[in-house]
Design a protein around this motif. Structure first.
Motif, PDB file in Angstrom:
ATOM      1  N   SER A   1      48.951 -21.502  38.508  1.00  0.00           N
ATOM      2  CA  SER A   1      49.598 -22.061  37.312  1.00  0.00           C
ATOM      3  C   SER A   1      51.088 -22.228  37.589  1.00  0.00           C
ATOM      4  CB  SER A   1      49.390 -21.163  36.097  1.00  0.00           C
ATOM      5  OG  SER A   1      50.012 -19.907  36.297  1.00  0.00           O
TER       6      SER A   1
ATOM      7  N   HIS B   1      42.075 -22.416  41.857  1.00  0.00           N
ATOM      8  CA  HIS B   1      41.774 -22.546  40.424  1.00  0.00           C
ATOM      9  C   HIS B   1      42.604 -21.585  39.572  1.00  0.00           C
ATOM     10  CE1 HIS B   1      39.307 -19.177  41.815  1.00  0.00           C
ATOM     11  NE2 HIS B   1      39.271 -18.753  40.559  1.00  0.00           N
ATOM     12  N   ARG B   2      43.220 -20.601  40.222  1.00  0.00           N
ATOM     13  CA  ARG B   2      44.020 -19.601  39.491  1.00  0.00           C
ATOM     14  C   ARG B   2      45.509 -19.947  39.454  1.00  0.00           C
ATOM     15  NH1 ARG B   2      43.432 -14.606  42.837  1.00  0.00           N
ATOM     16  NH2 ARG B   2      44.781 -13.722  41.201  1.00  0.00           N
TER      17      ARG B   2
ATOM     18  N   GLU C   1      41.232 -22.418  48.793  1.00  0.00           N
ATOM     19  CA  GLU C   1      39.865 -22.643  48.299  1.00  0.00           C
ATOM     20  C   GLU C   1      39.431 -21.515  47.370  1.00  0.00           C
ATOM     21  OE1 GLU C   1      37.590 -22.981  51.843  1.00  0.00           O
ATOM     22  OE2 GLU C   1      38.109 -25.111  52.192  1.00  0.00           O
TER      23      GLU C   1
END
Length: 240
Positions: free
Chosen positions: A229, A226-227, A222
């Motif tokens: 890759s 978003h980080r 959570e």
């Protein structure tokens, strides 16, 4: 050899005791000519022997599943002509026999035929568990990221927890980040395959990125999801 000896002996005897040797010789020569013409005529109608490649292609269309399976395996010896037989093997992905479908999947993976990736994804819904496992293995070999969302969508529907983990691990290896929370849910849910889910998750992230404590996985994602890759060269997720 015995028959030929008897024929020669008969002709010699006929010529020796004939009333007219010239007439007898003419008949013998005429008979020999007729025999030679007959023999040559038989050769004209003889069926041509198939080349090993043509024979293998005929086996591929046999009614026997074992013949078709053997043909797919033998075609590997004719890589210089793969443009001729690769489309035929791709057709066998829809074969009625599970062993043939499985052999076709393996051969396509060896050839790196990415054009068949979408058809192999469809086989993830095959009635045979062995075919589905072979399809997952092939998709990891083909490494086509375009099918990753489809693999993940099928993983959600998969009822077998062991296969679901394999589906999600394949989706991760193809670069689908949505597979991460699904594996975390399986890892936190306990049960027989919880450890496997956590191990697959760690295996597809760079070393030291995933926390060792399974209980911290959900919060970690959570905060850091978003980080994440995906690196195609290493087939691993990193945190930017």
């Amino acid at each position: 050899l015995l028959a030929l000896t008897l024929v020669v002996a008969g002709v010699v005897r006929y010529l020796r005791f004939a009333e007219s040797r010239k007439f007898a010789l003419l008949k013998a020569v005429s008979s020999a000519f007729v025999f030679i013409a007959f023999f040559l005529g038989l050769l004209m109608f003889r069926k041509k022997e198939e080349s090993p490649f043509e024979h293998t292609l005929h086996l591929l269309e046999s009614r026997l599943a074992t013949d078709r399976t053997v043909a797919i395996e033998k075609l590997g010896a004719f890589l210089e002509r793969k443009t001729e037989w690769a489309p035929l093997v791709i057709e066998k992905l829809n074969d009625e026999d599970a062993a043939v479908r499985r052999a076709a999947i393996a051969r396509i993976a060896e050839l790196k035929e990415n054009s068949a990736a979408e058809k192999i994804v469809q086989l993830l819904q095959d009635p045979s568990d062995q075919v589905r496992s072979e399809a997952l293995k092939a998709l990891r070999t083909l490494a086509d990221p375009s099918v990753a969302p489809d693999v993940f969508a099928l993983a959600v529907k998969e009822g077998d927890p062991e296969l679901r983990i394999q589906f999600l691990a394949t989706a991760l290896e193809l670069g689908e980040p949505k597979a991460v929370p699904a594996l975390i849910e399986l890892a936190n849910g306990g049960g027989l395959f919880a450890v496997d889910a956590a191990e697959e998750l760690k295996r597809h992230f760079a070393p030291g990125v995933v926390p060792a404590d399974v209980g911290k996985l959900k919060r970690w994602w959570e905060e850091n999801g978003h980080r994440a890759s995906f690196d195609k060269s290493t087939k691993l997720f990193w945190l930017r």
